[in-house]
Motif scaffolding. Structure first.
Motif, mmCIF file in Angstrom:
data_model
loop_
_atom_site.group_PDB
_atom_site.id
_atom_site.type_symbol
_atom_site.label_atom_id
_atom_site.label_comp_id
_atom_site.label_asym_id
_atom_site.label_seq_id
_atom_site.Cartn_x
_atom_site.Cartn_y
_atom_site.Cartn_z
ATOM 1 N N GLN A 300 0.832 -1.200 0.000
ATOM 2 C CA GLN A 300 0.000 0.000 0.000
ATOM 3 C C GLN A 300 0.871 1.256 0.000
ATOM 4 O O GLN A 300 2.088 1.187 0.086
ATOM 5 C CB GLN A 300 -0.931 -0.049 1.200
ATOM 6 C CG GLN A 300 -1.957 -1.161 1.024
ATOM 7 C CD GLN A 300 -3.032 -1.099 2.065
ATOM 8 O OE1 GLN A 300 -2.864 -1.633 3.154
ATOM 9 N NE2 GLN A 300 -4.128 -0.439 1.743
ATOM 10 N N HIS A 302 1.035 3.947 2.091
ATOM 11 C CA HIS A 302 1.596 4.593 3.278
ATOM 12 C C HIS A 302 3.041 4.161 3.511
ATOM 13 O O HIS A 302 3.405 3.012 3.323
ATOM 14 C CB HIS A 302 0.739 4.343 4.525
ATOM 15 C CG HIS A 302 0.504 2.895 4.820
ATOM 16 N ND1 HIS A 302 1.435 2.110 5.440
ATOM 17 C CD2 HIS A 302 -0.562 2.089 4.559
ATOM 18 C CE1 HIS A 302 0.962 0.878 5.559
ATOM 19 N NE2 HIS A 302 -0.240 0.836 5.028
ATOM 20 N N ASP A 329 -4.768 3.099 -0.714
ATOM 21 C CA ASP A 329 -5.010 3.970 0.444
ATOM 22 C C ASP A 329 -6.046 3.411 1.418
ATOM 23 O O ASP A 329 -6.465 4.109 2.332
ATOM 24 C CB ASP A 329 -5.483 5.358 -0.045
ATOM 25 C CG ASP A 329 -4.378 6.111 -0.754
ATOM 26 O OD1 ASP A 329 -3.239 6.088 -0.263
ATOM 27 O OD2 ASP A 329 -4.656 6.701 -1.822
ATOM 28 N N MET A 330 -6.466 2.181 1.221
ATOM 29 C CA MET A 330 -7.527 1.652 2.092
ATOM 30 C C MET A 330 -6.969 1.153 3.427
ATOM 31 O O MET A 330 -5.825 0.750 3.522
ATOM 32 C CB MET A 330 -8.290 0.519 1.379
ATOM 33 C CG MET A 330 -9.200 1.056 0.275
ATOM 34 S SD MET A 330 -10.071 -0.245 -0.607
ATOM 35 C CE MET A 330 -11.451 -0.451 0.495
ATOM 36 N N ASP A 331 -7.834 1.200 4.443
ATOM 37 C CA ASP A 331 -7.468 0.751 5.790
ATOM 38 C C ASP A 331 -7.890 -0.718 5.936
ATOM 39 O O ASP A 331 -9.067 -1.018 6.122
ATOM 40 C CB ASP A 331 -8.193 1.641 6.813
ATOM 41 C CG ASP A 331 -7.826 1.275 8.248
ATOM 42 O OD1 ASP A 331 -7.218 0.203 8.451
ATOM 43 O OD2 ASP A 331 -8.158 2.066 9.148
ATOM 44 N N MET A 332 -6.906 -1.614 5.822
ATOM 45 C CA MET A 332 -7.219 -3.046 5.841
ATOM 46 C C MET A 332 -7.783 -3.470 7.198
ATOM 47 O O MET A 332 -8.667 -4.331 7.272
ATOM 48 C CB MET A 332 -5.962 -3.867 5.515
ATOM 49 C CG MET A 332 -5.267 -3.469 4.224
ATOM 50 S SD MET A 332 -6.326 -3.558 2.772
ATOM 51 C CE MET A 332 -6.170 -5.273 2.365
ATOM 52 N N ALA A 333 -7.260 -2.865 8.278
ATOM 53 C CA ALA A 333 -7.752 -3.221 9.622
ATOM 54 C C ALA A 333 -9.228 -2.860 9.757
ATOM 55 O O ALA A 333 -10.005 -3.585 10.377
ATOM 56 C CB ALA A 333 -6.923 -2.509 10.685
ATOM 57 N N GLU A 334 -9.611 -1.727 9.139
ATOM 58 C CA GLU A 334 -11.003 -1.306 9.209
ATOM 59 C C GLU A 334 -11.910 -2.308 8.478
ATOM 60 O O GLU A 334 -13.025 -2.609 8.937
ATOM 61 C CB GLU A 334 -11.143 0.107 8.602
ATOM 62 C CG GLU A 334 -12.523 0.712 8.659
ATOM 63 C CD GLU A 334 -13.070 0.891 10.079
ATOM 64 O OE1 GLU A 334 -12.276 0.816 11.040
ATOM 65 O OE2 GLU A 334 -14.300 1.067 10.210
ATOM 66 N N ARG A 337 -12.355 -5.124 10.882
ATOM 67 C CA ARG A 337 -13.274 -4.752 11.984
ATOM 68 C C ARG A 337 -14.722 -4.805 11.523
ATOM 69 O O ARG A 337 -15.580 -5.374 12.195
ATOM 70 C CB ARG A 337 -12.946 -3.343 12.496
ATOM 71 C CG ARG A 337 -11.892 -3.309 13.592
ATOM 72 C CD ARG A 337 -11.828 -1.934 14.248
ATOM 73 N NE ARG A 337 -11.257 -0.935 13.362
ATOM 74 C CZ ARG A 337 -9.943 -0.726 13.209
ATOM 75 N NH1 ARG A 337 -9.056 -1.436 13.887
ATOM 76 N NH2 ARG A 337 -9.509 0.201 12.385
ATOM 77 N N ASP A 343 -10.358 -6.244 17.379
ATOM 78 C CA ASP A 343 -9.091 -5.517 17.230
ATOM 79 C C ASP A 343 -7.864 -6.360 17.571
ATOM 80 O O ASP A 343 -6.861 -6.341 16.852
ATOM 81 C CB ASP A 343 -9.094 -4.277 18.128
ATOM 82 C CG ASP A 343 -9.645 -3.068 17.376
ATOM 83 O OD1 ASP A 343 -9.419 -2.992 16.153
ATOM 84 O OD2 ASP A 343 -10.316 -2.234 18.013
ATOM 85 N N PRO A 348 -1.645 -6.905 10.876
ATOM 86 C CA PRO A 348 -1.011 -6.627 9.586
ATOM 87 C C PRO A 348 0.408 -7.194 9.593
ATOM 88 O O PRO A 348 1.221 -6.820 10.435
ATOM 89 C CB PRO A 348 -0.999 -5.091 9.517
ATOM 90 C CG PRO A 348 -1.174 -4.623 10.925
ATOM 91 C CD PRO A 348 -1.641 -5.753 11.780
ATOM 92 N N THR A 372 -2.758 -9.572 5.358
ATOM 93 C CA THR A 372 -3.698 -9.146 6.396
ATOM 94 C C THR A 372 -4.258 -10.382 7.097
ATOM 95 O O THR A 372 -4.878 -11.229 6.461
ATOM 96 C CB THR A 372 -4.849 -8.324 5.770
ATOM 97 O OG1 THR A 372 -4.287 -7.227 5.064
ATOM 98 C CG2 THR A 372 -5.797 -7.817 6.842
#
Lengths: 376, 115
Positions: A300, A302, A329-334, A337, A343, A348, A372
């Motif tokens: 990704q 970041h 740019d996506m939030d894989m953790a989100e 969730r 959590d 990651p 992930t």
């Protein structure tokens, strides 16, 4: 070029076909080793000074770099050659597949029954898959040109191997070797009974898992019928028991809590913003309590510098990898969730060629992918 | 058209999706594709000739079918690969030239001669 390990479904190449593929392989190695690196001095010695002169500052994002680099003559020429080399991959494999297609189809019809193949002619191919031919493979992975077609699979087998410049290993299974090595190291005490690979194409990864875990029930799904027919016959030819079925990873017909591992190998970036959440939701639904989700995909944005980030995205705009632009740019953790993972059970991680059992000539250059992890 | 020809399968050859234009004049895009294809085909021809030469030396006499079944030994594979790399670098010299000039310091004028 070191050829792929032979198996009964592999399209055989005549003298000139072998030579043409070797040329594309060597041409791509030359581009990667000698021409691509020139983009760095081009940027620092020519593009960046001009940018600073005009704006009084350095570019802040990869998007700003894109606006100026795509007009640079050195970058444009490399980019045009790189694009051509991708088209030449398919051009170099298509003749042998076209010539042998009737025999390959016949072989796939007579494939063994250690595993199985279940097709669904009514399955709707998702829009993100039909909008453009992924990786420029003409006809993509889902189009049948003839009854019981296997051409897309036969082209994919040689084509991805040439694309990787040998990095996928002579068994075309490096990604499966990496997830398997990662899993063995992270979870040495786990003995998975039933596992699923989503978006398997010709099943290179899951077939490797099946070979390494003969007591594990191995399932694999994809939306493309021709790659599944080929994948099933390929797995049988290699003596591996894999159950292939034509399904969309967003919504499958498997029962709740029926798998110990649900995984994918660079599938996510070929989906869509809606589909990727569906895939995570479906992964959660399918996992047994304590089961492990492992989705390995491309890096990704970041943490990457603007130039690095820009160069990394060449495939988005030049190799039909459109959703990768958003995935960056996506939030894989989100995503985890929202799917239901807690959590403390979201991890990651990264996995790379150092986990491979079979160290291929290019593996020592090393490559690494984020993976992930979600534990139910 | 014979029966066999009618049964022949034609696979698609062009990928679906918008193709980027890399140069101001689209003709240049086409010319580059042609040049790269020529590069490839000349390389294929050179490989084929290499096979012929090696078979001539090995057998003194050969059948055309021998070429199709010539198995490439590892050392020959290596020799061919190195030759291809040199060949690619030769055809792409104009690209390397631009890069070399970019990395050279100064204005490119020979000060010793420019008096």
């Amino acid at each position: 070029m070191i050829p792929l390990s032979d198996h009964d479904m592999l399209a055989q190449r005549n003298h000139d076909e072998e030579s043409r593929q070797s040329f594309v392989n060597d041409f791509r190695i030359h581009l990667a080793s000698n021409v691509f690196p020139g983009n760095f001095p081009t940027y620092y010695n020519r593009v960046l000074p001009n940018f600073i002169k005009e704006k009084g500052r350095e570019p802040e994002t990869r998007h700003e770099v894109r606006k100026v680099m795509t007009h640079d003559p050195y970058y444009s020429f490399w980019s045009a050659m790189q694009r051509n080399s991708q088209e030449m991959i398919w051009d170099s494999v298509i003749d042998s597949v076209e010539r042998q297609l009737p025999e390959l189809i016949e072989k796939s019809r007579k494939a063994g029954d250690k595993g199985s193949l279940t097709l669904d002619p009514d399955l709707e191919t998702p829009k993100y898959h039909v909008a453009a031919d992924i990786h420029l493979q003409p006809g993509a992975y889902h189009s049948d040109q003839i009854e019981d077609d296997v051409a897309a699979g036969a082209m994919y087998d040689w084509g991805t191997y040439i694309y990787s410049m040998g990095g996928l290993g002579t068994g075309n299974n490096a990604l499966g070797q990496i997830t398997n090595g990662f899993f063995k190291n992270e979870y040495p005490d786990k003995k998975p009974l039933r596992i699923l690979d989503m978006g398997c194409t010709i099943g290179g990864s899951i077939t490797y898992w099946a070979q390494q875990h003969p007591d594990t029930e191995c399932y694999a799904i994809d939306v493309g019928a021709p790659v599944l027919r080929y994948g099933h016959a390929r797995a049988e030819a290699l003596g591996a028991a894999v159950h292939f079925s034509q399904q969309n990873a967003e919504h499958t017909d498997f029962e709740d809590e029926s798998f110990d591992i649900v995984m994918s190998h660079i599938l996510l970036h070929e989906t869509s913003r809606t589909a990727i959440q569906n895939v995570f939701d479906e992964s959660y639904r399918l996992l047994k309590p304590g089961g492990i989700m492992m989705h390995m995909d491309l890096p990704q944005a970041h943490g990457q510098q603007p130039l690095e980030g820009f160069l990394f995205e060449w495939e988005i705009y030049n190799n039909n990898e459109h959703f990768f632009a958003q995935l960056r740019d996506m939030d894989m953790a989100e995503l985890c969730r929202k799917a239901g993972f807690k959590d403390e059970n979201i991890h990651p991680k990264s996995a790379g060629s150092f986990w491979m059992d079979d160290q291929t000539p290019y593996a020592d250059d090393g490559f690494e992918f984020p993976i992930t992890i979600g534990i139910k | 058209m014979s029966k066999d020809d009618q049964k022949k399968i034609k696979l698609p050859r062009t990928a679906k999706g918008k193709k980027p234009q890399y140069f101001n004049d689209p003709t240049v895009d086409k010319l580059l594709s042609m040049v790269l294809t020529l590069m490839g085909e000349l390389s294929v021809t050179r490989d084929r000739l290499d096979t012929v030469e090696r078979l001539v030396e090995k057998n003194g006499l050969f059948k055309i079918d021998d070429i199709e079944h010539y198995e490439i030994p590892d050392d020959v594979n290596q020799i061919r690969s190195e030759r291809r790399s040199a060949y690619i670098a030769r055809v792409l010299k104009s690209v390397q030239d631009e890069l070399d000039a970019l990395e050279q310091k100064g204005d490119g004028k020979n000060t010793e001669l420019a008096d």
